[in-house]
Design a protein around this motif. Structure first.
Motif, PDB file in Angstrom:
ATOM      1  N   PRO A 163      38.056  29.121  32.660  1.00 25.67           N
ATOM      2  CA  PRO A 163      38.045  28.006  33.617  1.00 25.67           C
ATOM      3  C   PRO A 163      38.204  28.511  35.040  1.00 25.67           C
ATOM      4  CG  PRO A 163      39.447  27.489  31.744  1.00 25.67           C
ATOM      5  CD  PRO A 163      39.049  28.927  31.591  1.00 25.67           C
ATOM      6  N   ARG A 164      37.575  27.828  35.989  1.00 22.54           N
ATOM      7  CA  ARG A 164      37.499  28.339  37.346  1.00 22.54           C
ATOM      8  C   ARG A 164      38.778  28.178  38.157  1.00 22.54           C
ATOM      9  NH1 ARG A 164      32.536  29.584  39.585  1.00 22.54           N
ATOM     10  NH2 ARG A 164      30.805  29.420  38.136  1.00 22.54           N
ATOM     11  N   ARG A 165      39.724  27.379  37.693  1.00 22.55           N
ATOM     12  CA  ARG A 165      40.886  27.092  38.537  1.00 22.55           C
ATOM     13  C   ARG A 165      42.150  27.824  38.081  1.00 22.55           C
ATOM     14  NH1 ARG A 165      40.082  23.625  42.358  1.00 22.55           N
ATOM     15  NH2 ARG A 165      42.313  23.276  42.639  1.00 22.55           N
ATOM     16  N   LEU A 166      42.004  28.853  37.277  1.00 30.83           N
ATOM     17  CA  LEU A 166      43.189  29.573  36.817  1.00 30.83           C
ATOM     18  C   LEU A 166      43.963  30.188  37.986  1.00 30.83           C
ATOM     19  CD1 LEU A 166      42.008  31.427  33.580  1.00 30.83           C
ATOM     20  CD2 LEU A 166      43.184  29.240  33.805  1.00 30.83           C
ATOM     21  N   TRP A 167      43.240  30.659  38.995  1.00 31.82           N
ATOM     22  CA  TRP A 167      43.899  31.254  40.155  1.00 31.82           C
ATOM     23  C   TRP A 167      44.819  30.245  40.827  1.00 31.82           C
ATOM     24  CZ3 TRP A 167      44.352  36.070  42.025  1.00 31.82           C
ATOM     25  CH2 TRP A 167      44.784  36.237  43.339  1.00 31.82           C
ATOM     26  N   HIS A 168      44.351  29.017  40.983  1.00 33.47           N
ATOM     27  CA  HIS A 168      45.149  27.988  41.650  1.00 33.47           C
ATOM     28  C   HIS A 168      46.326  27.546  40.776  1.00 33.47           C
ATOM     29  CE1 HIS A 168      42.050  27.643  44.742  1.00 33.47           C
ATOM     30  NE2 HIS A 168      41.173  27.642  43.765  1.00 33.47           N
ATOM     31  N   ASN A 169      46.223  27.757  39.470  1.00 31.98           N
ATOM     32  CA  ASN A 169      47.297  27.345  38.568  1.00 31.98           C
ATOM     33  C   ASN A 169      48.455  28.325  38.544  1.00 31.98           C
ATOM     34  OD1 ASN A 169      45.783  25.123  37.903  1.00 31.98           O
ATOM     35  ND2 ASN A 169      44.958  26.003  36.018  1.00 31.98           N
ATOM     36  N   VAL A 170      48.286  29.505  39.138  1.00 31.32           N
ATOM     37  CA  VAL A 170      49.384  30.475  39.219  1.00 31.32           C
ATOM     38  C   VAL A 170      50.247  30.093  40.415  1.00 31.32           C
ATOM     39  CG1 VAL A 170      50.029  32.899  39.474  1.00 31.32           C
ATOM     40  CG2 VAL A 170      47.970  32.290  38.181  1.00 31.32           C
ATOM     41  N   ALA A 171      51.327  29.381  40.139  1.00 30.06           N
ATOM     42  CA  ALA A 171      52.191  28.899  41.219  1.00 30.06           C
ATOM     43  C   ALA A 171      53.203  29.980  41.588  1.00 30.06           C
ATOM     44  CB  ALA A 171      52.908  27.629  40.791  1.00 30.06           C
ATOM     45  N   GLY A 172      53.659  29.954  42.839  1.00 33.70           N
ATOM     46  CA  GLY A 172      54.613  30.941  43.290  1.00 33.70           C
ATOM     47  C   GLY A 172      53.974  32.322  43.327  1.00 33.70           C
ATOM     48  N   MET A 173      54.804  33.375  43.165  1.00 34.49           N
ATOM     49  CA  MET A 173      54.332  34.766  43.137  1.00 34.49           C
ATOM     50  C   MET A 173      53.410  35.030  44.323  1.00 34.49           C
ATOM     51  SD  MET A 173      55.961  35.588  40.425  1.00 34.49           S
ATOM     52  CE  MET A 173      55.389  37.164  39.817  1.00 34.49           C
ATOM     53  N   ALA A 174      53.797  34.544  45.496  1.00 37.81           N
ATOM     54  CA  ALA A 174      52.922  34.611  46.675  1.00 37.81           C
ATOM     55  C   ALA A 174      52.590  36.047  47.049  1.00 37.81           C
ATOM     56  CB  ALA A 174      53.588  33.887  47.853  1.00 37.81           C
ATOM     57  N   ARG A 175      53.551  36.954  46.950  1.00 36.22           N
ATOM     58  CA  ARG A 175      53.294  38.343  47.343  1.00 36.22           C
ATOM     59  C   ARG A 175      52.259  38.973  46.412  1.00 36.22           C
ATOM     60  NH1 ARG A 175      55.300  43.435  45.972  1.00 36.22           N
ATOM     61  NH2 ARG A 175      55.251  44.969  47.680  1.00 36.22           N
ATOM     62  N   GLU A 176      52.440  38.763  45.103  1.00 34.14           N
ATOM     63  CA  GLU A 176      51.504  39.335  44.139  1.00 34.14           C
ATOM     64  C   GLU A 176      50.106  38.753  44.323  1.00 34.14           C
ATOM     65  OE1 GLU A 176      55.597  39.798  42.390  1.00 34.14           O
ATOM     66  OE2 GLU A 176      54.505  38.268  43.501  1.00 34.14           O
ATOM     67  N   LYS A 177      50.022  37.455  44.542  1.00 34.31           N
ATOM     68  CA  LYS A 177      48.709  36.829  44.733  1.00 34.31           C
ATOM     69  C   LYS A 177      48.034  37.331  46.002  1.00 34.31           C
ATOM     70  CE  LYS A 177      47.752  32.589  43.705  1.00 34.31           C
ATOM     71  NZ  LYS A 177      47.719  31.124  43.648  1.00 34.31           N
ATOM     72  N   LEU A 178      48.822  37.528  47.049  1.00 33.46           N
ATOM     73  CA  LEU A 178      48.246  38.021  48.299  1.00 33.46           C
ATOM     74  C   LEU A 178      47.690  39.438  48.115  1.00 33.46           C
ATOM     75  CD1 LEU A 178      47.709  37.616  51.311  1.00 33.46           C
ATOM     76  CD2 LEU A 178      50.002  38.527  51.759  1.00 33.46           C
ATOM     77  N   LEU A 179      48.436  40.278  47.399  1.00 34.39           N
ATOM     78  CA  LEU A 179      47.959  41.634  47.132  1.00 34.39           C
ATOM     79  C   LEU A 179      46.648  41.613  46.361  1.00 34.39           C
ATOM     80  CD1 LEU A 179      51.177  43.659  46.184  1.00 34.39           C
ATOM     81  CD2 LEU A 179      49.604  44.147  48.059  1.00 34.39           C
ATOM     82  N   LEU A 180      46.596  40.812  45.312  1.00 35.41           N
ATOM     83  CA  LEU A 180      45.386  40.752  44.489  1.00 35.41           C
ATOM     84  C   LEU A 180      44.214  40.157  45.271  1.00 35.41           C
ATOM     85  CD1 LEU A 180      46.978  39.561  41.122  1.00 35.41           C
ATOM     86  CD2 LEU A 180      46.137  41.846  41.662  1.00 35.41           C
ATOM     87  N   GLU A 181      44.502  39.159  46.096  1.00 34.01           N
ATOM     88  CA  GLU A 181      43.444  38.538  46.902  1.00 34.01           C
ATOM     89  C   GLU A 181      42.870  39.541  47.897  1.00 34.01           C
ATOM     90  OE1 GLU A 181      40.893  35.591  48.148  1.00 34.01           O
ATOM     91  OE2 GLU A 181      42.509  35.105  46.756  1.00 34.01           O
ATOM     92  N   GLU A 182      43.750  40.271  48.587  1.00 34.07           N
ATOM     93  CA  GLU A 182      43.295  41.197  49.618  1.00 34.07           C
ATOM     94  C   GLU A 182      42.667  42.452  49.030  1.00 34.07           C
ATOM     95  OE1 GLU A 182      46.528  40.136  53.166  1.00 34.07           O
ATOM     96  OE2 GLU A 182      46.705  41.994  52.001  1.00 34.07           O
ATOM     97  N   ARG A 183      43.295  42.999  47.977  1.00 30.73           N
ATOM     98  CA  ARG A 183      42.853  44.289  47.449  1.00 30.73           C
ATOM     99  C   ARG A 183      41.689  44.169  46.473  1.00 30.73           C
ATOM    100  NH1 ARG A 183      46.549  44.866  50.787  1.00 30.73           N
ATOM    101  NH2 ARG A 183      48.138  46.521  50.707  1.00 30.73           N
ATOM    102  N   LEU A 184      41.665  43.081  45.683  1.00 28.01           N
ATOM    103  CA  LEU A 184      40.660  42.984  44.620  1.00 28.01           C
ATOM    104  C   LEU A 184      39.606  41.924  44.900  1.00 28.01           C
ATOM    105  CD1 LEU A 184      42.958  43.155  41.435  1.00 28.01           C
ATOM    106  CD2 LEU A 184      42.050  45.025  42.814  1.00 28.01           C
ATOM    107  N   VAL A 185      40.056  40.681  45.048  1.00 28.97           N
ATOM    108  CA  VAL A 185      39.122  39.561  45.050  1.00 28.97           C
ATOM    109  C   VAL A 185      38.186  39.609  46.253  1.00 28.97           C
ATOM    110  CG1 VAL A 185      38.913  37.055  45.165  1.00 28.97           C
ATOM    111  CG2 VAL A 185      40.657  38.089  43.699  1.00 28.97           C
ATOM    112  N   THR A 186      38.735  39.724  47.443  1.00 26.80           N
ATOM    113  CA  THR A 186      37.891  39.668  48.642  1.00 26.80           C
ATOM    114  C   THR A 186      36.847  40.780  48.688  1.00 26.80           C
ATOM    115  OG1 THR A 186      39.605  38.512  49.902  1.00 26.80           O
ATOM    116  CG2 THR A 186      37.898  39.658  51.159  1.00 26.80           C
ATOM    117  N   PRO A 187      37.202  42.060  48.473  1.00 28.08           N
ATOM    118  CA  PRO A 187      36.165  43.100  48.519  1.00 28.08           C
ATOM    119  C   PRO A 187      35.096  42.931  47.446  1.00 28.08           C
ATOM    120  CG  PRO A 187      38.345  44.077  48.702  1.00 28.08           C
ATOM    121  CD  PRO A 187      38.539  42.650  48.319  1.00 28.08           C
TER     122      PRO A 187
END
Length: 447
Positions: A163-187
């Motif tokens: 499902p496409r909204r699993l990322w949005h369902n991960v609540a909290g863990m802001a630091r971990e999500k930011l790392l994954l967004e910057e290092r993995l998802v965006t590039p």
């Protein structure tokens, strides 16, 4: 007290026509000027592809699609916002679009598109679920993650579309999500932007942390965020291959190489990549050697990401973590306060959550994993149910238990029930394991 719509998504039945008509008329009455006539929508419901969101005997939403050559079109999409709270409407809309896409994927479609009027209610649902706006035309489309020729390959390796909204369902863990967004998802999602800054899209990443902290959840969320197929490799299953585990691993990665995109996940990778010791080589050393070769070959492929997860990063072979093999070695720790609050809200019944002191439960559950908190919630619920059933007589003539009238004398779930359950919940992660984790961050993390 807030109420939630307990809707489930299923395929269209002929008995749903009345609900479809009501939804279409609701759109018309709101001045949205549906692009397709009611007759066209009904015809597609009966002859093409349609899914509905149902609560009891009410249709809360619908998505209807048809295919022409390699192009898929959504001819009708509507949520009954009069009967559905905003948060539930968002969830139902995403589920309807995902279900319709899965229904139509085997048709060999290259795109799924929508044309809507300027006043259409469904625009936020579309843009929030991967569709892009084509300006001036109000034209929406999103590429399907797997083309028809790849479906059999994906099935062969046990892959699936999440499902496409699993990322949005991960609540909290802001630091971990930011790392994954910057290092993995965006590039990976925007390689042109990454290239402008000289950033190479990652090919492999290691997630480490105590057991039960959500490493698998994050791996799936990354695949969902990218819209790529998710392939989980289970070495324990491949070990049963007559050719042996190393050969089975190679065969699996050869199939994955034929996919256009994929997020490949190996959990508890320390089982096949532990420190190599002794002479002569053990069977495990042979598997580690093969995995190192596969990793080197995998890194040459574009549009793929390998995510490995381990509870014991210090047990991995040193060559496995060497620079040039894994781009990042990222720690995933215990849920923070925001994440714990979201977990409590997820599991506490909707009818009682407003009366619960969530702040107290969030503080009391520090150091627990999501699974620990879920256990405490379920234990509290079971104890409350047992209290409601105390003294229920047994009808000796039929053997049936006569349940008490809980509406007359309810046993309310209160904060104290959950606090008592927490006192009986043993933390999965010990204090010594947390200390080891912090030491591993200093010694081995590569952010």
């Amino acid at each position: 007290m807030s109420q939630r719509s307990h809707a489930h998504i299923r395929d269209f039945h002929d008995d749903d026509l009345e609900g479809i008509v009501r939804l279409w008329e609701l759109s018309h009455d709101r001045g949205e000027t549906p692009v397709y006539s009611l007759a066209e929508v009904i015809a597609s419901c009966q002859a093409d592809h349609a899914v509905v969101a149902v609560s009891g005997d009410r249709i809360l939403g619908a998505a209807v699609g048809r295919a022409a050559h390699a192009q898929g079109w959504i001819v009708f999409f509507r949520i009954d916002d009069d009967r559905t709270p905003a948060l539930d409407a968002e969830r139902i809309g995403a589920a309807l679009l995902d279900r319709l896409e899965r229904r139509m994927a085997p048709l060999g479609l290259g795109k799924l598109s929508v044309i809507v009027s300027d006043a259409a209610q469904g625009v936020p649902h579309l843009t929030g679920n991967g569709f892009e706006v084509r300006h001036h035309l109000r034209y929406f489309e999103r590429p399907l993650p797997v083309q028809r020729r790849e479906l059999d390959l994906l099935k062969e390796v046990g892959g699936r579309i999440l499902p496409r909204r699993l990322w949005h369902n991960v609540a909290g863990m802001a630091r971990e999500k930011l790392l994954l967004e910057e290092r993995l998802v965006t590039p990976l999602a925007h390689p042109e932007l990454a290239a402008r800054y000289g950033v190479l899209p990652p090919r492999a990443v290691m997630l480490f942390g105590p057991p039960g902290t959500g490493k698998t959840t994050f791996a799936k969320a990354v695949a969902s965020r990218l819209g790529w197929p998710f392939v989980e490799v289970f070495p324990s299953r491949l070990a049963d291959s007559p050719a042996g585990l190393p050969a089975a691993l190679r065969q699996t990665f050869e199939v994955i190489a034929e996919l256009e995109h994929a997020v490949v996940f190996i959990d508890e990778v320390e089982e096949i990549a532990s420190r190599r010791r002794g002479d002569p080589p053990s069977p495990t050393q042979g598997v580690t050697n093969e995995l190192l070769k596969l990793l080197s070959e995998f890194r040459e492929l574009e549009g793929r990401l390998l995510i490995c997860a381990t509870n014991f990063v210090r047990a991995l072979d040193a060559a496995f973590l060497r620079h040039g093999r894994f781009d990042y070695v990222l720690p995933i720790g215990l849920p923070d306060a925001d994440a714990r609050r979201a977990i409590w809200i997820r599991y506490v019944p909707a009818g009682v959550v407003d009366g619960i002191d969530l702040d107290a439960l969030v503080d009391a559950s520090e150091g627990l994993t999501p699974a620990d908190i879920e256990y405490a919630v379920r234990r509290a619920a079971q104890d409350a149910l047992a209290g409601a059933l105390q003294g229920a007589p047994v009808a000796t003539t039929t053997g049936a238990i006569v349940l008490p009238d809980v509406d007359e004398s309810p046993v309310q779930l209160e904060t104290r029930h959950y606090q008592r359950a927490l006192r009986s919940t043993r933390a999965t992660v010990s204090k010594s394991a947390v200390r080891d984790f912090l030491e591993d961050i200093d010694a081995l993390a590569r952010l």
